[in-house]
Design a protein around this motif. Structure first.
Motif, PDB file in Angstrom:
ATOM      1  N   ILE A  88      -4.487  21.901  28.435  1.00 45.85           N
ATOM      2  CA  ILE A  88      -4.072  20.755  29.241  1.00 45.85           C
ATOM      3  C   ILE A  88      -4.277  21.015  30.732  1.00 45.85           C
ATOM      4  O   ILE A  88      -4.827  20.193  31.442  1.00 45.85           O
ATOM      5  CB  ILE A  88      -2.599  20.412  28.954  1.00 45.85           C
ATOM      6  CG1 ILE A  88      -2.444  19.985  27.489  1.00 45.85           C
ATOM      7  CG2 ILE A  88      -2.104  19.317  29.897  1.00 45.85           C
ATOM      8  CD1 ILE A  88      -1.006  19.830  27.051  1.00 45.85           C
ATOM      9  N   ALA A  89      -3.827  22.165  31.214  1.00 44.72           N
ATOM     10  CA  ALA A  89      -3.929  22.450  32.645  1.00 44.72           C
ATOM     11  C   ALA A  89      -3.798  23.944  32.889  1.00 44.72           C
ATOM     12  O   ALA A  89      -3.292  24.690  32.049  1.00 44.72           O
ATOM     13  CB  ALA A  89      -2.836  21.712  33.417  1.00 44.72           C
ATOM     14  N   HIS A  90      -4.275  24.351  34.067  1.00 42.70           N
ATOM     15  CA  HIS A  90      -4.084  25.736  34.510  1.00 42.70           C
ATOM     16  C   HIS A  90      -4.091  25.754  36.031  1.00 42.70           C
ATOM     17  O   HIS A  90      -4.558  24.806  36.672  1.00 42.70           O
ATOM     18  CB  HIS A  90      -5.183  26.657  33.970  1.00 42.70           C
ATOM     19  CG  HIS A  90      -6.522  26.434  34.612  1.00 42.70           C
ATOM     20  ND1 HIS A  90      -7.359  25.392  34.251  1.00 42.70           N
ATOM     21  CD2 HIS A  90      -7.159  27.099  35.601  1.00 42.70           C
ATOM     22  CE1 HIS A  90      -8.444  25.440  34.981  1.00 42.70           C
ATOM     23  NE2 HIS A  90      -8.361  26.465  35.811  1.00 42.70           N
ATOM     24  N   GLY A  91      -3.561  26.815  36.612  1.00 42.14           N
ATOM     25  CA  GLY A  91      -3.564  26.903  38.068  1.00 42.14           C
ATOM     26  C   GLY A  91      -2.654  28.010  38.561  1.00 42.14           C
ATOM     27  O   GLY A  91      -2.247  28.890  37.799  1.00 42.14           O
ATOM     28  N   THR A  92      -2.326  27.953  39.844  1.00 39.45           N
ATOM     29  CA  THR A  92      -1.460  28.961  40.460  1.00 39.45           C
ATOM     30  C   THR A  92      -0.162  28.307  40.922  1.00 39.45           C
ATOM     31  O   THR A  92      -0.118  27.106  41.192  1.00 39.45           O
ATOM     32  CB  THR A  92      -2.148  29.619  41.673  1.00 39.45           C
ATOM     33  OG1 THR A  92      -2.436  28.598  42.643  1.00 39.45           O
ATOM     34  CG2 THR A  92      -3.444  30.297  41.285  1.00 39.45           C
ATOM     35  N   TYR A  93       0.868  29.109  41.032  1.00 37.42           N
ATOM     36  CA  TYR A  93       2.146  28.624  41.542  1.00 37.42           C
ATOM     37  C   TYR A  93       2.035  28.367  43.052  1.00 37.42           C
ATOM     38  O   TYR A  93       1.382  29.141  43.757  1.00 37.42           O
ATOM     39  CB  TYR A  93       3.238  29.661  41.298  1.00 37.42           C
ATOM     40  CG  TYR A  93       3.778  29.704  39.889  1.00 37.42           C
ATOM     41  CD1 TYR A  93       2.972  29.388  38.796  1.00 37.42           C
ATOM     42  CD2 TYR A  93       5.095  30.073  39.656  1.00 37.42           C
ATOM     43  CE1 TYR A  93       3.464  29.435  37.513  1.00 37.42           C
ATOM     44  CE2 TYR A  93       5.605  30.129  38.365  1.00 37.42           C
ATOM     45  CZ  TYR A  93       4.776  29.802  37.289  1.00 37.42           C
ATOM     46  OH  TYR A  93       5.278  29.857  36.022  1.00 37.42           O
ATOM     47  N   PHE A 133      -0.501  29.977  35.689  1.00 31.76           N
ATOM     48  CA  PHE A 133       0.009  29.345  34.482  1.00 31.76           C
ATOM     49  C   PHE A 133      -1.140  28.745  33.681  1.00 31.76           C
ATOM     50  O   PHE A 133      -2.203  28.427  34.217  1.00 31.76           O
ATOM     51  CB  PHE A 133       1.032  28.253  34.822  1.00 31.76           C
ATOM     52  CG  PHE A 133       0.445  27.035  35.493  1.00 31.76           C
ATOM     53  CD1 PHE A 133      -0.077  25.986  34.755  1.00 31.76           C
ATOM     54  CD2 PHE A 133       0.434  26.934  36.887  1.00 31.76           C
ATOM     55  CE1 PHE A 133      -0.612  24.867  35.368  1.00 31.76           C
ATOM     56  CE2 PHE A 133      -0.106  25.811  37.512  1.00 31.76           C
ATOM     57  CZ  PHE A 133      -0.630  24.776  36.747  1.00 31.76           C
ATOM     58  N   PHE A 134      -0.925  28.657  32.385  1.00 33.24           N
ATOM     59  CA  PHE A 134      -1.852  27.991  31.480  1.00 33.24           C
ATOM     60  C   PHE A 134      -1.019  27.169  30.515  1.00 33.24           C
ATOM     61  O   PHE A 134      -0.076  27.687  29.903  1.00 33.24           O
ATOM     62  CB  PHE A 134      -2.694  29.013  30.703  1.00 33.24           C
ATOM     63  CG  PHE A 134      -3.462  28.411  29.559  1.00 33.24           C
ATOM     64  CD1 PHE A 134      -4.510  27.538  29.790  1.00 33.24           C
ATOM     65  CD2 PHE A 134      -3.132  28.719  28.246  1.00 33.24           C
ATOM     66  CE1 PHE A 134      -5.215  26.975  28.740  1.00 33.24           C
ATOM     67  CE2 PHE A 134      -3.834  28.170  27.188  1.00 33.24           C
ATOM     68  CZ  PHE A 134      -4.880  27.291  27.431  1.00 33.24           C
ATOM     69  N   LEU A 135      -1.331  25.882  30.406  1.00 31.96           N
ATOM     70  CA  LEU A 135      -0.565  24.958  29.574  1.00 31.96           C
ATOM     71  C   LEU A 135      -1.480  24.370  28.509  1.00 31.96           C
ATOM     72  O   LEU A 135      -2.573  23.890  28.809  1.00 31.96           O
ATOM     73  CB  LEU A 135       0.012  23.835  30.446  1.00 31.96           C
ATOM     74  CG  LEU A 135       0.887  22.792  29.756  1.00 31.96           C
ATOM     75  CD1 LEU A 135       2.200  23.409  29.293  1.00 31.96           C
ATOM     76  CD2 LEU A 135       1.161  21.633  30.721  1.00 31.96           C
ATOM     77  N   CYS A 136      -1.034  24.438  27.252  1.00 27.41           N
ATOM     78  CA  CYS A 136      -1.810  23.807  26.180  1.00 27.41           C
ATOM     79  C   CYS A 136      -0.850  23.057  25.264  1.00 27.41           C
ATOM     80  O   CYS A 136       0.370  23.193  25.368  1.00 27.41           O
ATOM     81  CB  CYS A 136      -2.612  24.841  25.397  1.00 27.41           C
ATOM     82  SG  CYS A 136      -1.609  25.979  24.419  1.00 27.41           S
ATOM     83  N   GLU A 137      -1.390  22.274  24.363  1.00 27.96           N
ATOM     84  CA  GLU A 137      -0.543  21.520  23.442  1.00 27.96           C
ATOM     85  C   GLU A 137       0.275  22.481  22.580  1.00 27.96           C
ATOM     86  O   GLU A 137      -0.162  23.593  22.271  1.00 27.96           O
ATOM     87  CB  GLU A 137      -1.399  20.610  22.549  1.00 27.96           C
ATOM     88  CG  GLU A 137      -2.312  21.361  21.595  1.00 27.96           C
ATOM     89  CD  GLU A 137      -3.043  20.427  20.640  1.00 27.96           C
ATOM     90  OE1 GLU A 137      -2.536  19.343  20.355  1.00 27.96           O
ATOM     91  OE2 GLU A 137      -4.126  20.820  20.169  1.00 27.96           O
ATOM     92  N   PHE A 138       1.461  22.038  22.201  1.00 29.25           N
ATOM     93  CA  PHE A 138       2.328  22.856  21.365  1.00 29.25           C
ATOM     94  C   PHE A 138       1.929  22.708  19.905  1.00 29.25           C
ATOM     95  O   PHE A 138       1.765  21.598  19.402  1.00 29.25           O
ATOM     96  CB  PHE A 138       3.792  22.451  21.535  1.00 29.25           C
ATOM     97  CG  PHE A 138       4.723  23.224  20.656  1.00 29.25           C
ATOM     98  CD1 PHE A 138       5.072  24.529  20.972  1.00 29.25           C
ATOM     99  CD2 PHE A 138       5.232  22.661  19.488  1.00 29.25           C
ATOM    100  CE1 PHE A 138       5.923  25.255  20.148  1.00 29.25           C
ATOM    101  CE2 PHE A 138       6.081  23.379  18.668  1.00 29.25           C
ATOM    102  CZ  PHE A 138       6.428  24.672  18.991  1.00 29.25           C
TER     103      PHE A 138
END
Length: 248
Positions: A16-21, A29-34
């Protein structure tokens, strides 16, 4: 993970998304579907079919081996610069892993004998035949760190899932170097089933040697990741001794 999902959407969670704080620019961070998962090993046939599809359906955007950016196993990078030769890329990849390992644990006197033999004799002996005498291998997208803890089974669909990749375009059999160490839970039935979809590369008589060489690469990188674990250094040295005795 995005590239893997594009090739085999059902085999990996959708990124879904990735990036830095904002407040911690060195924290990522790396965000994907659960995907809720079972803790048991994935179905042999479904898993082998999905992995075979990943390897066979993927296409290197440059037509050669490597990746468009460095990928990391743990917090250490691996060599992924584009190369027309699998032997050359693997040599650089293993040398970077060994450099990490020596930096983490210091130099061992056995390296004086083993390292020149591995790089000068073993690698050419086992990998050069893959791309000589009219033979060639396809650059396949590999997960790159496919041990059992980076896989699972979707509770809702019963489909196998892979995640936490450090992928690049490589010889497809490189994937199975990670299945050789003692901690592996992907048994022979997974490998045998995979090869009902994808034939072993020629020359087939070198198959076991190639996988043991690829195992050395994984064990070297893992030893670098855990500086306080001396057993991992001895495991790596054992791999080197074995390969040198057999092929150098």
């Amino acid at each position: 993970m995005k590239v893997i999902h594009e090739v085999v959407p059902a085999f990996a969670p959708k990124p879904i998304a990735h990036g830095t704080y904002e407040t911690e620019p060195c924290t990522y961070f790396f965000l994907c579907e659960f995907r809720e998962m079972l803790q048991s090993m994935p179905d042999v046939h479904k898993f082998a079919m999905g992995l075979a599809e990943l390897h066979q359906s993927s296409r290197s955007p440059t037509g050669i081996f490597g990746f468009h950016m460095p990928t990391y196993s743990g917090n250490l990078p691996q060599q992924t610069e584009w190369n027309t030769s699998w032997e050359a890329l693997f040599t650089e990849n293993l040398r970077m892993a060994l450099d990490h390992e020596i930096k983490a644990k210091g130099y061992d006197p056995e390296f004086d004998v083993l390292v020149p033999a591995v790089f000068g004799r073993v690698i050419p002996r086992l990998l050069r035949p893959l791309e000589s005498d009219g033979r060639s291998i396809k650059p396949s997208l590999v997960h790159g760190d496919l041990w059992y803890a980076n896989s699972g089974t979707d509770v809702n669909t019963s489909s196998p899932i892979i995640f936490d990749a450090c992928c690049f375009y490589a010889h497809n059999e490189y994937e199975f170097g990670q299945w050789r160490p003692a901690c592996n839970k992907f048994g022979a039935e997974y490998l045998d089933t995979y090869h009902t979809y994808v034939k072993k590369s020629e020359p087939e008589e070198d198959y076991d040697g190639r996988l043991d060489l690829y195992k050395l690469r994984f064990n070297t990188h893992v030893s670098a990741l855990f500086p306080q674990n001396g057993q991992l250094r001895e495991q790596m040295l054992g791999d080197m001794r074995d390969l040198v005795q057999r092929y150098a």
